[in-house]
Design a protein around this motif. Structure first.
Motif, PDB file in Angstrom:
ATOM      1  N   VAL A  47       0.975  -1.270   0.002  1.00  0.00           N
ATOM      2  CA  VAL A  47       0.012   0.011   0.003  1.00  0.00           C
ATOM      3  C   VAL A  47       1.088   1.113   0.010  1.00  0.00           C
ATOM      4  O   VAL A  47       1.481   1.434   0.923  1.00  0.00           O
ATOM      5  CB  VAL A  47      -0.825   0.041   1.259  1.00  0.00           C
ATOM      6  CG1 VAL A  47      -1.772   1.248   1.485  1.00  0.00           C
ATOM      7  CG2 VAL A  47      -1.747  -1.367   1.086  1.00  0.00           C
ATOM      8  N   PHE A  48       0.907   1.723  -1.177  1.00  0.00           N
ATOM      9  CA  PHE A  48       1.996   2.843  -1.111  1.00  0.00           C
ATOM     10  C   PHE A  48       1.265   4.121  -0.485  1.00  0.00           C
ATOM     11  O   PHE A  48       0.348   4.484  -0.428  1.00  0.00           O
ATOM     12  CB  PHE A  48       1.908   3.395  -2.891  1.00  0.00           C
ATOM     13  CG  PHE A  48       2.574   2.033  -3.351  1.00  0.00           C
ATOM     14  CD1 PHE A  48       3.839   2.218  -3.872  1.00  0.00           C
ATOM     15  CD2 PHE A  48       1.716   1.327  -3.918  1.00  0.00           C
ATOM     16  CE1 PHE A  48       4.486   1.343  -4.673  1.00  0.00           C
ATOM     17  CE2 PHE A  48       2.388   0.167  -4.680  1.00  0.00           C
ATOM     18  CZ  PHE A  48       3.692   0.280  -5.033  1.00  0.00           C
ATOM     19  N   TYR A  97      -0.630   6.394  -2.488  1.00  0.00           N
ATOM     20  CA  TYR A  97      -1.791   5.649  -2.886  1.00  0.00           C
ATOM     21  C   TYR A  97      -1.431   4.813  -4.305  1.00  0.00           C
ATOM     22  O   TYR A  97      -1.734   3.649  -4.336  1.00  0.00           O
ATOM     23  CB  TYR A  97      -3.185   6.185  -2.987  1.00  0.00           C
ATOM     24  CG  TYR A  97      -3.406   7.236  -1.707  1.00  0.00           C
ATOM     25  CD1 TYR A  97      -3.563   6.876  -0.653  1.00  0.00           C
ATOM     26  CD2 TYR A  97      -3.952   8.438  -2.233  1.00  0.00           C
ATOM     27  CE1 TYR A  97      -3.705   7.568   0.590  1.00  0.00           C
ATOM     28  CE2 TYR A  97      -4.256   9.571  -1.062  1.00  0.00           C
ATOM     29  CZ  TYR A  97      -3.992   9.115   0.265  1.00  0.00           C
ATOM     30  OH  TYR A  97      -4.466   9.681   1.327  1.00  0.00           O
ATOM     31  N   ALA A  98      -1.064   5.614  -5.238  1.00  0.00           N
ATOM     32  CA  ALA A  98      -0.814   5.123  -6.229  1.00  0.00           C
ATOM     33  C   ALA A  98      -1.934   4.409  -7.141  1.00  0.00           C
ATOM     34  O   ALA A  98      -1.716   3.567  -7.611  1.00  0.00           O
ATOM     35  CB  ALA A  98       0.600   4.244  -6.419  1.00  0.00           C
ATOM     36  N   LEU A  99      -3.036   5.233  -6.944  1.00  0.00           N
ATOM     37  CA  LEU A  99      -4.140   4.669  -7.809  1.00  0.00           C
ATOM     38  C   LEU A  99      -3.903   4.703  -9.123  1.00  0.00           C
ATOM     39  O   LEU A  99      -3.622   5.960  -9.507  1.00  0.00           O
ATOM     40  CB  LEU A  99      -5.634   5.016  -7.268  1.00  0.00           C
ATOM     41  CG  LEU A  99      -5.850   4.804  -5.766  1.00  0.00           C
ATOM     42  CD1 LEU A  99      -7.284   5.283  -5.490  1.00  0.00           C
ATOM     43  CD2 LEU A  99      -5.679   3.168  -5.423  1.00  0.00           C
ATOM     44  N   PHE A 100      -4.612   3.778 -10.098  1.00  0.00           N
ATOM     45  CA  PHE A 100      -4.563   4.076 -11.638  1.00  0.00           C
ATOM     46  C   PHE A 100      -5.637   5.048 -12.008  1.00  0.00           C
ATOM     47  O   PHE A 100      -6.883   4.844 -11.584  1.00  0.00           O
ATOM     48  CB  PHE A 100      -4.763   2.736 -12.263  1.00  0.00           C
ATOM     49  CG  PHE A 100      -3.792   1.704 -11.999  1.00  0.00           C
ATOM     50  CD1 PHE A 100      -2.369   2.073 -12.205  1.00  0.00           C
ATOM     51  CD2 PHE A 100      -4.258   0.337 -11.420  1.00  0.00           C
ATOM     52  CE1 PHE A 100      -1.475   0.815 -11.646  1.00  0.00           C
ATOM     53  CE2 PHE A 100      -3.167  -0.382 -10.912  1.00  0.00           C
ATOM     54  CZ  PHE A 100      -1.995  -0.392 -10.994  1.00  0.00           C
ATOM     55  N   SER A 125       5.444   5.628  -9.561  1.00  0.00           N
ATOM     56  CA  SER A 125       4.994   4.710  -8.615  1.00  0.00           C
ATOM     57  C   SER A 125       3.559   3.863  -9.310  1.00  0.00           C
ATOM     58  O   SER A 125       3.250   2.824  -8.613  1.00  0.00           O
ATOM     59  CB  SER A 125       4.417   5.589  -7.418  1.00  0.00           C
ATOM     60  OG  SER A 125       3.159   6.328  -7.593  1.00  0.00           O
ATOM     61  N   LEU A 126       2.931   4.375 -10.373  1.00  0.00           N
ATOM     62  CA  LEU A 126       1.823   3.678 -11.168  1.00  0.00           C
ATOM     63  C   LEU A 126       2.441   2.494 -11.590  1.00  0.00           C
ATOM     64  O   LEU A 126       1.875   1.369 -11.574  1.00  0.00           O
ATOM     65  CB  LEU A 126       1.294   4.537 -11.973  1.00  0.00           C
ATOM     66  CG  LEU A 126       0.479   5.769 -11.521  1.00  0.00           C
ATOM     67  CD1 LEU A 126      -0.232   6.487 -12.666  1.00  0.00           C
ATOM     68  CD2 LEU A 126      -0.459   5.227 -10.473  1.00  0.00           C
ATOM     69  N   GLN A 141       3.289  -3.453 -10.958  1.00  0.00           N
ATOM     70  CA  GLN A 141       4.415  -4.586 -11.042  1.00  0.00           C
ATOM     71  C   GLN A 141       3.979  -5.354  -9.668  1.00  0.00           C
ATOM     72  O   GLN A 141       3.911  -6.512  -9.529  1.00  0.00           O
ATOM     73  CB  GLN A 141       5.752  -4.195 -10.873  1.00  0.00           C
ATOM     74  CG  GLN A 141       6.262  -3.723 -12.034  1.00  0.00           C
ATOM     75  CD  GLN A 141       7.630  -3.037 -11.959  1.00  0.00           C
ATOM     76  OE1 GLN A 141       7.993  -2.426 -10.990  1.00  0.00           O
ATOM     77  NE2 GLN A 141       8.686  -3.462 -12.773  1.00  0.00           N
ATOM     78  N   ASP A 142       3.855  -4.311  -8.641  1.00  0.00           N
ATOM     79  CA  ASP A 142       3.456  -5.043  -7.317  1.00  0.00           C
ATOM     80  C   ASP A 142       2.217  -5.893  -7.447  1.00  0.00           C
ATOM     81  O   ASP A 142       2.216  -6.808  -6.474  1.00  0.00           O
ATOM     82  CB  ASP A 142       3.250  -3.682  -6.192  1.00  0.00           C
ATOM     83  CG  ASP A 142       3.143  -4.354  -4.943  1.00  0.00           C
ATOM     84  OD1 ASP A 142       4.220  -4.622  -4.254  1.00  0.00           O
ATOM     85  OD2 ASP A 142       1.760  -4.412  -4.434  1.00  0.00           O
ATOM     86  N   LEU A 143       1.145  -5.613  -8.099  1.00  0.00           N
ATOM     87  CA  LEU A 143       0.069  -6.302  -8.272  1.00  0.00           C
ATOM     88  C   LEU A 143       0.195  -7.496  -9.168  1.00  0.00           C
ATOM     89  O   LEU A 143      -0.832  -8.174  -9.533  1.00  0.00           O
ATOM     90  CB  LEU A 143      -1.208  -5.434  -8.743  1.00  0.00           C
ATOM     91  CG  LEU A 143      -1.412  -4.478  -7.829  1.00  0.00           C
ATOM     92  CD1 LEU A 143      -2.361  -3.286  -8.137  1.00  0.00           C
ATOM     93  CD2 LEU A 143      -2.157  -5.049  -6.473  1.00  0.00           C
ATOM     94  N   GLY A 144       1.514  -7.763  -9.770  1.00  0.00           N
ATOM     95  CA  GLY A 144       1.793  -8.933 -10.319  1.00  0.00           C
ATOM     96  C   GLY A 144       1.784  -8.761 -11.963  1.00  0.00           C
ATOM     97  O   GLY A 144       1.824  -9.801 -12.828  1.00  0.00           O
TER      98      GLY A 144
END
Ligand SMILES: Nc1ncnc2c1ncn2[C@@H]1O[C@H](COP(=O)(O)OP(=O)(O)OP(=O)(O)O)[C@@H](O)[C@H]1O
Ligand SMILES: [Mg+2]
Lengths: 386, 292
Positions: free
Chosen positions: A86-87, A90-93, B190-191, B196-199
Motif C-alpha cells: 500500500v503506497f 496511494y498510486a491508484l490508477f 509509482s503507478l 508490478q506489485d500487483l503482479g
C-alpha cells in the motif's frame, strides 16, 4: 525454532543498501512471524521506506539476504513476489474506476470474471466502499482513496502486506477510525503486516511488535510494552513517548552500594546490575512515573523548584527545575495534591520505574550483533530497572 | 462599506486597462494577419471565376459546387489516407523515440531534445531539397549502392508515393515525438511500481498502465501530425514529382495554374473546417488530460 513461536515468513539477514556513497540501511536483521503486525518506526530518512522497497523488490539489496517463506528472493522481480504494497501516495490508477483498480491484481492472476466480480465487491464491502465501484479515483476523498489502495492490495490475499505510512495524509479523526479498521482487517484475514509510520501512538496501539530504526540500523525490536517501559537505548527512550533523561556517573559508596552522581544531585541505585562504575549513564523516567515530594525521600537527593502546573485535560503537567537549571516534566492525575508553584521539593520515583542505560555512544550500535533482533516474543528486556 | 466597494471597483477598472494593454497588440495582430486574410478567402470562395483568372462578381456558390466533382472527392480521400498513414508511421517510430529520450540519463536529455528540434532551425523546403539530392537517380545513395556493386541500375527512389510518405514522416516526426515525450515524462513512476506489485509483467505494465496514461500525448501527437500533413503541398510536389494530387497541391494549383480562385478558396475553407474540428477534439482531450 523455539516452541510456540510463530512461523517466520519474512526474514532479513544482515541486509545492506546504499545509494552511491551513502549507506541507507546497515546490516539490518529482522524476522517477522506469520500473521504478525510489525511496525517500523523511526525518524524521517532512517531507511524505513527503503527497507520496505527491498522486501517488495523495487530495490536490490547491496548485501545480506531477504527470505520470504524461507526462499531467497534476491532474483525475484516484484511481480513474482507474494507481497503487496500500500503506497504512501496511494498510486491508484487514474484511468480506472474503483472496481477496476481493485480488480487489477486478480486480472493479472487470470481469475475468472464472475469470481473477480464477487471478490471485488466483497472487498469493497469490507473497506466500506460499497456503491463506489464506478467512481474514478479523482472523485474520491483522501480516506476513500486510502481504502481503495488497501482493498486493491488485500484482495490478492498476499502472504505479506507492506504499508508505507498508509494513514499519513488523513486527519486525526479519520486516522483513528482507519487504525481500528485496519487492525480489525488484519486480525480477521490473518495477513502479516509490515507497517511504516511516523506516529508513535499509532505504532504503540496497533502493533504486535515494533522495530525502532535509527540511521539505517535497528535500535530495538519488541512488543509495544517492552519498547515503552524498557527502552534499551537512549534513542528509543527519547523517541518513543516522553522521557525525562538525566545523566550521571555511577560510583561505589563506602557502604558498598552504587550511587549515581549527577550535576543536580545523586540517587542510590536499587539494582547495580548492568552498571559500569566510573562511566557515564542515563536514567530515563516517564513523566507519569516521576514524582516530587516536599520532604526528602530515602535514597534520592535531587532538590528541585516547582516552576508551574499546566492543566491538560486528563492530566496535570508539572514542570520542575533542578539546581543545574535543567527542566523535567511530571504528569500526575488532576485529583492528587500538588506542591504549589515556586516551592522547593525533591524528585523521586518508585523502585523499578526508571531505566538505567549505559552511554550507547560508547557501545556503538546496540544491536549490531544481530541475534537479539530475531526474538519474536518477549526477548530480554531493555536496560536495568532502578 | 461603500468606500471599500468603490476602492475595489477602481482597482478592477485598473486591471481591465492593463488587461487591454496586454492583449491589445495581440488582438490587432490577429485581426490584421489572420482574420482579414481569412475573410478575404471566405469572400473569394463565394465569388465567381472571371476571365482574367481572378475572382469577381456575381456572388455564387460555384466554388463549393465545383468541389462536388468526383475527382476532387477522390483527392480529398487520398489526402486523408496519406495523412493517416503518415500519422501512424510517425506514432510507431515516435513513441519508442520519445521513450528513449524520456529515459535517457539526465545529462543527455537536453542534448537529445536539441537534436530533435534541430531541423526546425532550417527551412523545411531546403531540407527536402537535401533529400532530393541524396535520393535522385544520380544521387548519393544510388551512386554508393552502385559503387558497392549491390545494384546495376539506379533505383527509382524519388518521385514515388513511397518517397512522399517518407518525406512527410521525416518532416513531421518531431511534432509527434514532443507531446508523447511530455506525457511519458509526466507519468507517475509509482503507478508502474503499483502495477508490478500487483503482479503485472513488463508487457502488461505497458498495455494496462503506461499506454493509457500516455494516451493524451499520443492523441496530441497524432493531431499535431495529422493537421499539418493535410496542407503540406510542397513535399508531394518535390518528392512525388506532382504525380499524385493531394489537397495541398490541388489548392495551390487553383490559385497558381488553373486560375480558379473561388474553387481554391472553397477548398481552403473546407480544409480549415476539418482542421478546426480536429482542434476541437484535441482541446477536449487536452482538458481530459487535466482532469486526470
Ligand atoms: N533513490 C534514492 N537515491 C538516493 N538516495 C535515496 C534514494 N532513496 C532514498 N534515499 C535516501 O535514503 C535515506 C532513507 O530514505 P527512506 O526513504 O528509506 O527514509 P524513510 O525512513 O522512509 O523516511 P520518511 O519517514 O521521511 O519517509 C534518505 O536519506 C534518502 O535521502
Ligand atoms: Mg518513507
Amino acid at each position: 525454532m523455539e516452541e510456540g513461536r510463530k512461523k517466520t515468513i519474512v526474514k532479513l539477514i544482515q541486509v545492506e543498501k546504499s545509494f552511491g556513497q551513502t549507506d541507507v540501511v546497515k546490516k539490518l536483521s529482522l524476522e517477522v512471524g506469520a500473521g504478525e503486525f510489525l511496525t517500523l518506526l523511526g525518524p524521517s530518512g532512517c531507511g524505513k521506506t527503503t527497507t520496505l522497497r527491498m522486501i517488495a523488490g523495487f530495490e536490490q539489496a547491496n548485501g545480506g539476504r531477504i527470505e520470504l517463506e524461507g526462499v531467497d528472493v534476491a532474483n525475484l522481480p516484484p511481480n513474482a513476489r507474494n507481497v503487496n504494497t500500500v503506497f504512501q501516495n496511494y498510486a491508484l490508477f487514474p484511468h480506472m474506476n474503483v472496481a477496476d483498480n481493485v480488480a487489477f491484481g486478480l486480472v493479472e492472476k487470470k481469475v475468472k470474471k464472475p469470481e473477480i466480480k464477487k471478490r471485488v465487491s466483497e472487498m469493497l464491502r469490507l473497506v466500506q466502499l460499497e456503491g463506489m465501484e464506478k467512481r474514478m479515483p479523482s472523485e474520491l476523498s483522501g480516506g476513500q482513496k486510502q481504502r481503495v489502495a488497501i482493498a486493491r492490495a488485500l484482495v490478492n490475499e498476499p502472504k505479506v502486506l507492506l504499508l508505507d505510512e498508509p494513514l499519513g495524509a488523513l486527519d486525526l479523526k479519520l486516522r483513528r477510525q482507519m487504525q481500528i479498521e485496519l487492525k480489525h482487517l488484519q486480525r480477521r484475514l490473518g495477513i502479516t503486516f509490515i507497517y511504516v509510520t511516523h506516529d508513535q501512538e499509532e505504532a504503540l496501539t496497533m502493533s504486535d511488535r515494533i522495530a525502532v530504526m535509527n540511521g539505517g540500523m535497528l535500535e530495538q525490536v519488541g512488543t509495544p510494552e517492552e519498547i515503552y517501559n524498557h527502552p534499551r537505548t537512549r534513542f528509543v527512550a527519547d523517541f518513543i513517548g516522553e522521557s525525562n533523561i538525566m545523566e550521571g556517573v555511577v560510583k561505589e559508596t563506602k557502604q558498598g552500594d552504587w550511587q549515581l552522581y549527577m550535576d543536580c544531585g545523586s540517587v542510590l541505585l536499587s539494582q547495580e546490575e548492568g552498571c559500569r562504575p566510573g562511566e557515564l549513564h542515563y536514567v530515563c523516567i516517564r513523566p507519569e512515573k516521576l514524582k516530587v515530594s516536599a520532604a526528602p525521600v530515602e535514597g534520592f537527593s535531587i532538590p528541585v523548584q516547582v516552576v508551574e502546573h499546566v492543566f491538560i485535560g486528563s492530566q496535570i503537567r508539572t514542570i520542575v527545575k533542578t539546581t543545574d537549571g535543567k527542566k523535567y516534566k511530571i504528569s500526575s492525575p488532576p485529583d492528587g495534591t500538588l506542591l504549589p508553584a515556586e516551592s522547593q521539593g525533591f524528585l523521586y520515583w518508585k523502585s523499578g520505574n526508571a531505566v538505567l542505560l549505559p552511554d550507547d555512544e560508547q557501545d556503538g550500535a546496540p544491536l549490531e550483533k544481530g541475534e537479539d533482533a530475531f526474538a519474536i516474543e518477549g526477548g530480554e528486556a531493555g536496560g536495568s530497572l532502578v | 462599506m461603500g468606500h471599500l466597494f468603490k476602492e475595489k471597483k477602481k482597482r478592477s477598472g485598473g486591471s481591465r486597462l492593463s488587461c487591454i494593454a496586454m492583449i491589445g497588440p495581440v488582438v490587432v495582430w490577429m485581426l490584421l494577419f489572420l482574420l482579414v486574410p481569412l475573410l478575404y478567402v471566405i469572400c473569394i470562395s463565394f465569388l465567381s471565376k472571371n476571365s482574367y483568372g481572378g475572382a469577381g462578381l456575381p456572388v455564387t456558390l460555384q466554388g463549393y459546387l465545383g468541389m462536388l466533382q468526383s475527382e476532387y472527392g477522390r483527392i480529398f480521400l487520398q489526402s486523408l489516407w496519406l495523412s493517416g498513414k503518415t500519422t501512424l508511421i510517425c506514432l510507431l517510430f515516435g513513441y519508442p523515440f520519445a521513450w528513449i529520450i524520456a529515459h535517457a540519463p539526465k545529462k543527455w536529455k537536453p542534448f537529445l531534445l536539441l537534436l530533435l528540434m534541430l531541423p526546425f532551425w532550417i527551412n523545411s523546403m531546403i531540407r527536402i531539397y537535401g533529400w532530393i539530392t541524396l535520393l535522385r537517380s544520380q544521387g548519393v545513395v544510388n551512386q554508393m549502392l552502385m559503387a558497392a556493386g549491390l545494384i546495376q541500375k539506379p533505383l527509382d527512389i524519388l518521385y514515388t508515393d513511397g518517397a512522399v510518405l517518407f518525406g512527410m514522416v521525416y518532416d513531421l516526426l518531431p511534432f509527434t515525438v514532443l507531446p508523447i515525450y511530455t506525457s511519458i515524462e509526466k507519468l507517475d513512476h509509482s503507478l508502474v511500481e503499483a502495477a508490478q506489485d500487483l503482479g503485472a509483467g513488463k508487457w502488461h505494465v505497458f498495455t494496462r498502465v503506461i499506454l493509457p496514461q500516455t494516451m493524451p500525448g499520443i492523441f496530441a501527437g497524432s493531431i499535431q501530425t495529422f493537421i499539418p500533413s493535410l496542407g503540406l503541398f510542397y513535399i508531394s510536389d518535390m518528392m512525388g514529382g506532382a504525380k499524385t494530387m493531394y489537397i495541398g497541391n490541388l489548392i495551390k494549383n487553383q490559385f497558381l495554374s488553373a486560375r480558379n480562385w473561388p474553387l481554391g478558396a472553397a477548398l481552403s475553407i473546407v480544409l480549415i473546417l476539418i482542421t478546426l474540428m480536429l482542434m476541437r477534439l484535441y482541446t477536449k482531450v487536452g482538458s481530459l488530460d487535466d482532469m486526470v
